[in-house]
Design a protein around this motif. Structure first.
Motif, short mmCIF file in Angstrom:
data_model
loop_
_atom_site.label_atom_id
_atom_site.label_comp_id
_atom_site.label_asym_id
_atom_site.label_seq_id
_atom_site.Cartn_x
_atom_site.Cartn_y
_atom_site.Cartn_z
N SER A 1 0.83 -1.21 0.00
CA SER A 1 0.00 0.00 0.00
C SER A 1 0.87 1.26 0.00
O SER A 1 0.59 2.23 -0.73
CB SER A 1 -0.92 0.00 1.22
N ILE B 1 -5.76 4.51 -1.70
CA ILE B 1 -4.88 3.42 -1.25
C ILE B 1 -4.37 3.70 0.16
O ILE B 1 -4.36 2.81 1.03
CB ILE B 1 -3.71 3.25 -2.23
N ALA C 1 -5.25 1.53 3.64
CA ALA C 1 -4.22 0.91 4.47
C ALA C 1 -4.21 1.50 5.88
O ALA C 1 -4.11 0.77 6.88
CB ALA C 1 -2.85 1.11 3.82
#
Length: 1015
Positions: A125, A167, A171
């Motif tokens: 990530s 993203i 994460a």
């Protein structure tokens, strides 16, 4: 191992079927993982381990290798030009296969405390976020530096940025907000339900998201109540926003590429719109109720989850399908590869982001494909965007170049014109492609065939070609039926004739030689070697051609019977030629007279060719007669000056006029914004000194330097040179006027390199001369001061010596002592005379010779000098005789005239023989003409019988230090000449013709003579 070294794989990768097939396999695997992690497919530890093995084998073991090998081949050129691209590529490869090794370890040794799964999730990530931020920065920089702000590039940047945010958010929320709580193992046979629960728990004050039951313990993945609202908010907002921007950017990219292929069908918009619609529909339940679907009836939750997952999966698959459809229709394999990469990456990243990384085995394995898919999407999108942007710029270059060349090549005929334009445009496109490759790192995919196809489209829009054939046809007809032919055209018109009917010119020139045609004359204007080449073709036929710098805006040809004229104009961005043809005598006569006037003012074309070939290009010289035009041009050049300005002012008034007109104010403004330096030469004047002091006070005297010229260095023309590129030579008409326009006459303007540099060289020479002149003046002043001081110092002790000598003469009785005293006396007098001569010369050169005139008899002065010299002669050696004709009184400086007579007598004595030396002095009245006026003069002549005047001495007889005698230093005659000329007289010398010796004579006016009469 480098993928390029594996030849069988490389051969397979040359075709896009293998990467697409592998991509589809990965997508199917990730979809299954998605359905299992999202509670749509049941699984247990056995099925979970099977899916993990399948994910590792398909997605990492085979899939990553093939897709990264494919990306390695596609990005070879970009990586060779970009360090960052190469670093990013190898970082992804190393990290991706590091994840593979970690997953294999996790499969065999377990996932104690979930360290390995968290590490995989965090690494993939974080690196994917960094890649998207970098590409976002690239797009923003591209947008900011671009001359035309394209919204497509802006949305690319926003898409990359929002995907990076998605993203990072996914994460950070799962790694930082979800806590893991361990419980005692469940009792055997106890049913825990689905692993993904999204159920509230009062015991743990939060929501249990996932339950991982193990033989020795049970791990609960809990979102604390304090984080739950933020967790749901971030997942409901950031991910959809990222998807929307990704959809806009991808749609714009595909639309631009598809437009190049054909018109956009409705099916294309349907395919592009469905992903967004399905994704939003699938996201709606979670948007209002969060991932737990709280508030939704238990019986309907399962169906809502199906709807949500179908929307997510279908939306991302349709995205990829849109990329593949467009790619399939493309001819360029390079752009096709870019779109396939972008399509695979876009599809996988959307599905992988939806896969829950909380599931610590196959879930995290599928989710960690975000890194690979992000890289593929980034590489494909960036390369495609650059390629499309390059193509847009190249198409614009083709259009601009084709239109520009069509203007220049208007005279070559339609067929030849197309060929010439095509040749020029291909050259421009190649240069532009090289520039774009250097700036972007990617070689443009625009082929030569595509260039020619687009060029044909552009040429159809240039209407000028449509009427060229009419011009050619009519011109041939007039020329063929002429008995006399004159032509006024630019070199492009000659190129038209050469390419289409040059044989007619050859035939007519042959007829002219046998007097069947009265000949051809041409007026044109040539500027470079290309023009020389075409003009030379006509010169070889013996045609008379002249060069005229400023041709009229109309091209015309006139025969004895008919004429044709063409006028080029632009309407609505298109070029048109207006064609005029007539046999009316009035028109023929009118254009014939225009031609004759141009012909008479033109220069022989051979001279013009010689100037261009030798580098002496006078084409940039222009005579300006209107002072207003000069003023406008002058201030325009001064305002645009960047390097240096040098100028020579013919008079102080010329300088004064420019100062009062504000020229120096403009120059001062330029000093503030440019490294401009100004140097000026001007004759001495009070205002000049004042201006120099002003510049010193303002602290700009080191950038505006003024030097004063001596009168002999003044010019009749003021000259200005700007940046060594332009020059202006201004004639002075009336220096008494107060304004520039009233004072100046003709002005010569030039941008010819040879002319400008010649003026600049003249200025530099004068500038150096002023410095040398100042130094010489300083040295001369020091020299005169030294001589003057030395002469005074010599004369001061001489007078006491002479006084003492007179006393000694009277007190000495012996003849021997008297002889010694006489020697001392004689030499002391010589020394005194030498000192006086030096002082007199210093006064004369310093313009301090004062003539105290009075009336006296010239005979008294002569007799007095004779007596002085006779008293020093030894008896019998020399004789001086005075032949007095008239007893004349004159008005002059008595001591000066006496000095002259003394010097002339002394000069004769030096060259007399040792015995029987003879000097005769005569006077007579005469009349001389001075400035057309008659003056009564007295002429005095001193004749001797000495050795005469040496022939070498005649030319410098009356100059300083001119002597062949060992007595004296040659100042007597120089002083005599100065005194006589100060009286308005003249002095001369000659050798005697009858007997040996020489005669020195001078004349001076009897009455007062005003020297102003001689000016």
């Amino acid at each position: 191992m480098d993928p390029e070294t594996i030849n069988p794989i490389n051969k397979l990768l040359e075709n896009t079927k293998l990467p697409i097939a592998m991509g589809i396999s990965i997508i199917i695997t990730v979809i299954v993982d998605l359905l299992m992690t999202r509670q749509l497919l049941d699984y247990n530890h056995i099925t979970g381990n099977i899916m993990m093995i399948i994910t590792i084998v398909i997605c990492y073991g085979i899939g990553s290798f093939i897709l990264l090998s494919y990306a390695h081949r596609v990005s070879r050129e970009l990586r060779s030009r970009s360090r960052l691209g190469n670093l990013m590529h190898w970082t992804v490869i190393i990290t991706q296969f590091g994840i593979l090794i970690t997953l294999i370890f996790m499969l065999f040794i377990g996932n104690s405390s979930y360290i390995l799964s968290k590490s995989i999730f965090a690494a993939s990530s974080l690196l994917a976020t960094v890649i998207m931020i970098i590409i976002s920065f690239k797009f923003f920089s591209w947008y900011r530096s671009s001359m035309s702000k394209s919204p497509i590039v802006l949305f690319y940047a926003l898409a990359a940025l929002t995907l990076a945010c998605s993203i990072f958010e996914d994460a950070s929320t799962k790694l930082l907000m979800v806590q893991i709580i361990y419980e005692e193992p469940r009792a055997e046979g106890q049913v825990i339900g689905s692993s993904f629960q999204y159920k509230g728990s009062e015991k743990y004050d939060g929501q249990i998201v996932f339950v991982d039951s193990k033989p020795d313990e049970t791990a609960l993945f809990v979102i604390p109540q304090s984080n739950l609202e933020l967790y749901n908010y971030l997942n409901s907002i950031i991910l959809p926003v990222g998807f929307i921007f990704r959809w806009i950017a991808s749609s714009m990219l595909l639309r631009n590429i598809y437009k190049k292929i054909s018109t956009l069908p409705i099916s294309f918009w349907i395919i592009l719109s469905l992903p967004l619609v399905l994704y939003l529909i699938g996201k709606m339940p979670g948007f209002f109720s969060g991932e737990s679907l709280s508030g939704v009836d238990e019986a309907y939750r399962y169906y809502f989850r199906i709807l949500f997952r179908v929307g997510t999966i279908a939306g991302n698959i349709l995205f990829g399908l849109a990329f593949f459809i467009v790619a399939k229709k493309l001819k360029s394999s390079r752009v096709r590869d870019y779109l396939i990469l972008a399509g695979l990456g876009d599809t996988i990243v959307g599905i992988a982001l939806s896969t829950s990384a909380i599931e610590p085995s196959f879930g995290v394995a599928a989710h960690s494909l975000v890194l690979l898919s992000t890289y593929l999407f980034t590489l494909g999108l960036y390369s495609s965007a650059i390629t499309i942007s390059q193509e847009i710029k190249l198409r614009q270059s083709i259009r601009d170049s084709a239109i520009e060349e069509s203007k220049l090549l208007v005279g070559i005929g339609s067929a030849q014109m197309v060929q010439e334009i095509e040749k020029k445009v291909l050259s421009v496109v190649e240069k532009k492609k090289a520039e774009l490759a250097r700036s972007t790192g990617l070689q443009p995919s625009f082929t030569e065939l595509e260039t020619k196809e687009y060029l044909n489209t552009v040429l159809k829009e240039i209407k000028i070609i449509q009427n060229i054939e009419d011009i050619i046809s009519k011109s041939k007809n007039i020329l063929s039926h002429s008995r006399e032919f004159i032509l006024c055209t630019r070199p492009s018109g000659l190129r038209l004739a050469y390419n289409n009917y040059f044989e007619i010119y050859q035939q007519i020139c042959g007829n002219a030689k046998i007097r069947q045609h009265r000949g051809i004359r041409i007026i044109t204007s040539i500027a470079d070697n290309n023009d020389i080449e075409i003009v030379s073709k006509f010169l070889e036929l013996g045609i008379s051609i002249r060069h005229v710098k400023n041709l009229p805006p109309i091209n015309f040809a006139v025969s004895d019977k008919e004429m044709i004229a063409t006028i080029q104009k632009t309407e609505g961005g298109q070029i048109h030629q207006n064609l005029l043809t007539t046999n009316e005598p009035a028109y023929i006569e009118h254009f014939h007279s225009i031609f004759i006037e141009l012909w008479e003012n033109g220069i022989d074309i051979k001279n013009r060719i010689h100037d261009i070939e030798s580098g002496v290009d006078n084409g940039g010289i222009e005579i300006i007669q209107n002072p207003k035009t000069f003023e406008k041009l002058f201030y325009s050049l001064i305002t645009s000056a960047k390097g240096d300005i040098v100028g020579i002012f013919s008079t102080p008034n010329a300088f004064r006029r420019h100062k009062f007109a504000g020229t120096f104010d403009i120059v001062k403004e330029r000093l503030e914004t440019t490294p401009l330096n100004v140097r000026i030469l001007v004759p001495e004047d009070e205002l000049i000194y004042q201006t120099i002091n002003e510049f010193e006070d303002e602290g700009i005297s080191d950038r505006i330097k003024i030097r004063l010229m001596e009168p002999s260095m003044q010019t009749k023309v003021s000259v200005v040179v700007i940046d060594r590129k332009y020059s202006l030579a201004v004639e002075l008409k009336d220096d008494s006027k107060n304004t520039i326009t009233e004072a100046i006459g003709l002005v010569t303007y030039s941008d010819s390199k040879s002319t400008v540099l010649s003026y600049y060289s003249i200025f530099e020479s004068l500038w150096r001369q002023t410095e040398l002149y100042k130094q010489l003046q300083l040295n001369e002043r020091m020299h005169k001061e030294f001589i003057n001081t030395a002469a005074h110092e010599l004369r001061t002790p001489i007078q006491p010596i002479l006084g003492v000598i007179d006393i000694l003469k009277n007190s000495t009785s012996s003849s021997e002592e008297k002889g010694l005293v006489e020697v001392v006396s004689r030499n002391a007098r010589r020394l005194k005379k030498l000192a006086e001569d030096i002082l007199d010369v210093t006064k004369m050169e310093g313009y301090h010779l004062n003539l105290n005139k009075e009336t006296f008899r010239i005979s008294d002065v002569i007799l007095e000098n004779i007596h002085n010299y006779e008293s020093n002669f030894e008896k019998g050696n020399y004789e001086i005789k005075y032949d007095e004709v008239n007893d004349v009184q004159i008005f002059a400086h008595k001591d000066g005239i006496s000095r002259v007579i003394s010097n002339l007598i002394n000069n004769s004595i030096k060259f007399l023989p040792r015995e029987r030396g003879f000097i005769l002095i005569t006077t007579k009245l005469t009349k001389n003409q001075i400035n057309e006026k008659s003056y009564e003069m007295i002429e005095v002549s001193i004749t001797d019988n000495g050795s005469g005047i040496d022939s070498e001495m005649f030319s410098k007889l009356f100059t300083k230090f001119a002597t062949k005698s060992f007595h004296g230093i040659g100042l007597g005659l120089y002083i005599s000449k100065s005194i006589i000329e100060a009286h308005g007289g003249r002095i001369w010398a000659k050798n005697n013709s009858v007997r040996q010796g020489a005669t020195f004579s001078f004349v001076i006016p009897l009455d007062n003579f005003d020297q102003s009469d001689d000016k």
